[in-house]
Write an enzyme that holds these catalytic residues in place. Structure first.
Site, PDB file in Angstrom:
ATOM      1  N   GLN A 103      -8.762   5.946   6.382  1.00  0.00           N
ATOM      2  CA  GLN A 103      -7.589   6.000   5.511  1.00  0.00           C
ATOM      3  C   GLN A 103      -7.957   6.475   4.109  1.00  0.00           C
ATOM      4  OE1 GLN A 103      -6.064   2.433   3.226  1.00  0.00           O
ATOM      5  NE2 GLN A 103      -4.716   2.341   4.985  1.00  0.00           N
ATOM      6  N   TYR A 283       3.546  -2.852   7.106  1.00  0.00           N
ATOM      7  CA  TYR A 283       2.279  -2.141   6.971  1.00  0.00           C
ATOM      8  C   TYR A 283       2.478  -0.633   6.906  1.00  0.00           C
ATOM      9  CZ  TYR A 283      -2.389  -0.527   7.143  1.00  0.00           C
ATOM     10  OH  TYR A 283      -3.541   0.123   6.791  1.00  0.00           O
ATOM     11  N   LEU A 284       3.358  -0.100   7.730  1.00  0.00           N
ATOM     12  CA  LEU A 284       3.595   1.344   7.722  1.00  0.00           C
ATOM     13  C   LEU A 284       4.092   1.809   6.361  1.00  0.00           C
ATOM     14  CD1 LEU A 284       3.734   4.070   9.152  1.00  0.00           C
ATOM     15  CD2 LEU A 284       5.997   3.423  10.022  1.00  0.00           C
ATOM     16  N   ALA A 285       4.885   0.978   5.701  1.00  0.00           N
ATOM     17  CA  ALA A 285       5.385   1.333   4.369  1.00  0.00           C
ATOM     18  C   ALA A 285       4.232   1.664   3.428  1.00  0.00           C
ATOM     19  CB  ALA A 285       6.224   0.189   3.808  1.00  0.00           C
ATOM     20  N   ASP A 286       3.158   0.860   3.479  1.00  0.00           N
ATOM     21  CA  ASP A 286       1.985   1.132   2.640  1.00  0.00           C
ATOM     22  C   ASP A 286       1.409   2.513   2.924  1.00  0.00           C
ATOM     23  OD1 ASP A 286       2.295  -1.462   1.796  1.00  0.00           O
ATOM     24  OD2 ASP A 286       0.645  -2.263   2.979  1.00  0.00           O
ATOM     25  N   GLN A 287       1.395   2.879   4.215  1.00  0.00           N
ATOM     26  CA  GLN A 287       0.759   4.122   4.644  1.00  0.00           C
ATOM     27  C   GLN A 287       1.544   5.373   4.253  1.00  0.00           C
ATOM     28  OE1 GLN A 287      -2.374   3.966   6.596  1.00  0.00           O
ATOM     29  NE2 GLN A 287      -2.083   2.074   5.463  1.00  0.00           N
ATOM     30  N   HIS A 308       1.550  -5.587  -1.507  1.00  0.00           N
ATOM     31  CA  HIS A 308       0.671  -4.471  -1.137  1.00  0.00           C
ATOM     32  C   HIS A 308       1.348  -3.138  -1.452  1.00  0.00           C
ATOM     33  CE1 HIS A 308      -2.958  -3.457   1.262  1.00  0.00           C
ATOM     34  NE2 HIS A 308      -3.185  -4.753   1.218  1.00  0.00           N
TER      35      HIS A 308
END
Length: 338
Positions: A103, A283-287, A308
Site C-alpha cells: 500500500q 476500511y475501503l474508505a481509507d484506501q 483513520h
C-alpha cells in the site's frame, strides 16, 4: 528545493497510516518530510519491522535519502528522489502486514517510468490489516475504473505470529486518472462466505460457515484447506456483492476463541455495513482517499468517518493541492473533493 513538510505522528489515530501515506505522497510529489512521535498512539510506539520495511522499500524505489530508519525510531526524515520502475523484493522478517507495505509503494509506481513488480514476504492474514483478497477483489476493480492497473497475487499465506507469507503485485504507470463516483451501493446481488484453514481442524470452518449462514443467505460457502506448514491459522471472510460495488469483510481466528464467536464478530461487522445505505465500508474508505485525490475529483459515501479516514485526509491535504468535503445527510457521510 522543495519545502520540508513537518508531520506530527501523534495526530488523529496516531498509527502507522500517517507514515505510510506520507511516504507515498512524498515519492509522488517530490516533497521531503519529517515526522516525529511516530505511532505515538500505539502500545509499542515507533517503527516496527513492517513500518521499517515500508521505509526501506520507499527508499529503494525512489533512491531517497533517509535519517532515522531504525527499529523503534520515533523520528524520521525522508528526502525522495526519482521513482523508478523495476522488479523489487522486500522481506519484513516477521508477521507484519505485507499488504500495508505494498500500500505504501504502489501509488508511487503509478508514476514510474515503466511497469513494475513488487514482492513482499511477511504476514498476509493479519487482524489489523487488509488481506490480499481484499486488495484483489475489492480495491483493484475500483482502481481499474480510475485508470489504475495493478494485479495482486497471493503466493503463500502467512498467519500471525509466524508470518512466512508472500504477496506480489504487478503495476503499470497510469496514463490518465478517471474519477470515481460511489454514492450508492445499489441492491445486493449475492453474498459469499469463505473460510481459510491451515493446520486447524475442518470442523472449525464448518461451524464458522454455519454461523454465517444462520444470519445471511449465502450464494456460496467455500472452505479452503491450506498446507499445514502455512499455519496454524484461520480467516473467515464474507463478501457482499452489490450492484455498484463489492465489499469484503474478514476476521482472523485466534486461539482460545471459539469458531462461533469468531464468525459472530464478522456477522456484526457486516450487519453494521448493511444497516447504512453507504456504498463504502470503513476500511475501503481509507484506501480510496489517495487515488481520489490524485484524480482531483470524485466522491463516495461511508456510514461514519473513522479517525483513520480523517487522519489520512489531513495528511493528503498537506502534500496535494486538494480539499476534501465531508457532508452528513440521509444517514451517510458523503466524502468528495471540493
Amino acid at each position: 528545493m522543495k519545502r520540508m513538510i513537518a508531520l506530527d505522528g501523534a495526530q488523529g489515530e496516531g498509527g502507522g497510516q500517517i507514515l505510510r501515506s506520507a511516504l507515498s505522497l512524498s515519492m509522488i510529489t517530490g516533497q521531503p518530510f519529517t515526522i516525529t512521535d511516530i505511532r505515538a498512539g500505539r502500545a509499542k510506539p515507533g517503527l516496527l519491522r513492517q513500518h521499517l520495511t515500508a521505509v526501506k522499500a520507499a527508499t529503494e524505489i525512489c533512491r531517497a535519502t533517509v535519517e532515522g530508519a531504525e527499529l523503534r525510531a520515533q523520528r524520521l526524515i525522508f528526502r525522495p528522489g526519482t521513482v523508478r520502475g523495476g522488479d523489487y523484493r522486500f522481506a519484513i522478517g516477521s508477521a507484519g502486514s505485507s499488504t500495508l507495505v505494498l500500500q505504501t509503494v504502489l501509488p508511487a509506481l503509478w508514476f514510474a517510468d515503466g511497469p513494475s513488480r513488487v514482492e513482499v514476504s511477511g504476514g498476509t492474514d493479519n487482524p489489523s490489516a487488509p488481506p490480499a483478497d481484499f486488495i484483489r477483489r475489492v480495491l483493484e476493480p475500483l482502481l481499474a475504473k480510475m485508470g489504475i492497473h495493478q494485479q495482486t497475487t497471493l503466493l503463500r499465506h502467512g498467519f500471525y505470529p509466524a508470518g512466512g507469507g508472500v504477496v506480489a503485485t504487478e503495476v503499470s504507470p497510469v496514463a490518465l486518472f478517471n474519477t470515481l463516483q460511489l454514492g450508492e451501493r445499489g441492491n445486493i446481488v449475492q453474498m459469499r462466505g469463505e473460510v481459510l484453514l491451515a493446520g486447524v481442524p475442518r470442523h472449525v470452518a464448518e461451524r464458522e460457515i454455519a454461523t454465517l449462514a444462520g444470519s445471511f443467505s449465502l450464494h456460496e460457502q467455500n472452505i479452503h484447506n491450506l498446507p499445514r506448514d502455512q499455519g496454524p491459522g484461520n480467516t473467515v471472510s464474507l463478501e457482499v456483492e452489490s450492484e455498484n460495488i463489492t465489499e469484503r469483510f474478514f476476521v482472523v481466528g485466534e486461539k482460545r476463541i471459539s469458531a462461533e464467536v469468531v464468525a459472530a464478530q464478522l456477522v456484526k461487522e457486516v450487519k453494521r455495513y448493511l444497516a447504512s445505505p453507504a456504498a463504502v465500508g470503513e476500511y475501503l474508505a481509507d484506501q480510496l482517499v489517495l487515488p481520489m485525490a490524485l484524480a482531483g475529483a470524485g466522491e463516495f459515501t461511508v456510514a461514519h468517518p473513522s479517525c483513520h479516514l480523517l487522519t489520512n485526509i489531513a495528511v493528503v491535504e498537506r502534500f496535494l493541492p486538494v480539499r476534501f468535503s465531508l457532508v452528513e445527510a440521509d444517514g451517510v457521510t458523503r466524502v468528495s473533493i471540493e
